[in-house]
Design an enzyme around this catalytic site. Structure first.
Site, short mmCIF file in Angstrom:
data_model
loop_
_atom_site.label_atom_id
_atom_site.label_comp_id
_atom_site.label_asym_id
_atom_site.label_seq_id
_atom_site.Cartn_x
_atom_site.Cartn_y
_atom_site.Cartn_z
N CYS A 1 0.84 -1.21 0.00
CA CYS A 1 0.00 0.00 0.00
C CYS A 1 0.87 1.25 0.00
O CYS A 1 0.54 2.25 -0.65
CB CYS A 1 -0.90 0.02 1.23
SG CYS A 1 -1.99 -1.39 1.35
C1 BEZ Z 1 0.58 -4.60 1.78
O1 BEZ Z 1 0.04 -3.55 1.48
O2 BEZ Z 1 1.77 -4.74 1.75
C2 BEZ Z 1 -0.25 -5.80 2.17
C3 BEZ Z 1 -1.44 -5.62 2.84
C4 BEZ Z 1 -2.17 -6.73 3.22
C5 BEZ Z 1 -1.71 -8.00 2.91
C6 BEZ Z 1 -0.52 -8.16 2.19
C7 BEZ Z 1 0.21 -7.04 1.84
#
Ligand code: BEZ
Length: 211
Positions: free
Chosen positions: A45
């Protein structure tokens, strides 16, 4: 019933990192991108919001306003935004909605309970100036989206809206486009003065009209 292409995008008022925002007022006559991410302070994210900020001018050129959303609270968004700016060398100045009560997530079907009961998946909606849903894409939490692809689809949507053309597989800005079936060849000859390449009566190419 979940949203489908062509549906009117639901309006809402929400707390965001840029203050309280009414979605329709925020969009005005612009196009919109509303996209959800699973959670703050997560690696994928962080890169996605950074990339979106770095593409600010590309979205602006296309008259597109961007809003991100997750179910995390506003204070958390504020702290995380600093991290995004620091690590991605950007300035996030588009609103990040704090959707703690899941109003927006539920309106747009961004929670897929069999993927996660609590977090939004990576949903992305492109909304036209008519407030209708033009594109919906859904990625899993573990895969960051390709924001160049989002811009490419917006280019295609805007060409269709303005010139009644479609775009072929893997089309890129500047390449030939396709005359939509609803336009007769006679009308197409008048409408597209750069010429037609008629491969089959139903497969007619023309140079990109706005180039
Ligand atoms: C991320 O944004 O890195 C992420 C969020 C939830 C699960 C896996 C990755």
């Amino acid at each position: 019933m979940s949203l489908r292409l062509g549906d009117v995008a639901p309006d809402f008022t929400a707390k965001t990192t840029e203050g309280e925002i009414n979605f329709y007022e925020f969009l005005g006559d612009s196009w919109g991108v509303l996209f959800s991410h699973p959670a703050d302070y997560t690696p994928v994210c962080t890169t996605e919001l950074g990339r979106t900020a770095l593409l600010k001018e590309e979205f602006a050129k296309r008259n597109v306003k961007v809003l991100a959303v997750s179910v995390d609270p506003l204070e958390k968004h504020m702290g995380w935004r600093n991290d995004i700016n620091e690590t991605q060398n950007c300035t996030v100045d588009f609103p990040i909605i704090a959707d703690e009560d899941r109003t927006v997530s539920n309106l747009y079907g961004m929670i897929h309970p069999n993927a996660s009961e609590t977090f939004t998946v990576r949903s992305l909606f492109v909304i036209g100036p008519d407030k209708k849903v033009k594109l919906m894409i859904t990625y899993p939490a573990s895969t960051g989206r390709n924001f160049h692809e989002v811009l490419r689809v917006i280019d295609s949507l805007q060409l269709t809206a303005k010139y009644s053309v479609a775009t072929p597989a893997d089309w890129k800005e500047g390449e030939d486009v396709i005359v939509v079936p609803a336009v007769s060849t006679e009308d197409a000859q008048k409408k597209f003065p750069k010429g037609l390449n008629i491969v089959k009566p139903y497969l007619r190419y023309t140079p990109q009209p706005n180039k």
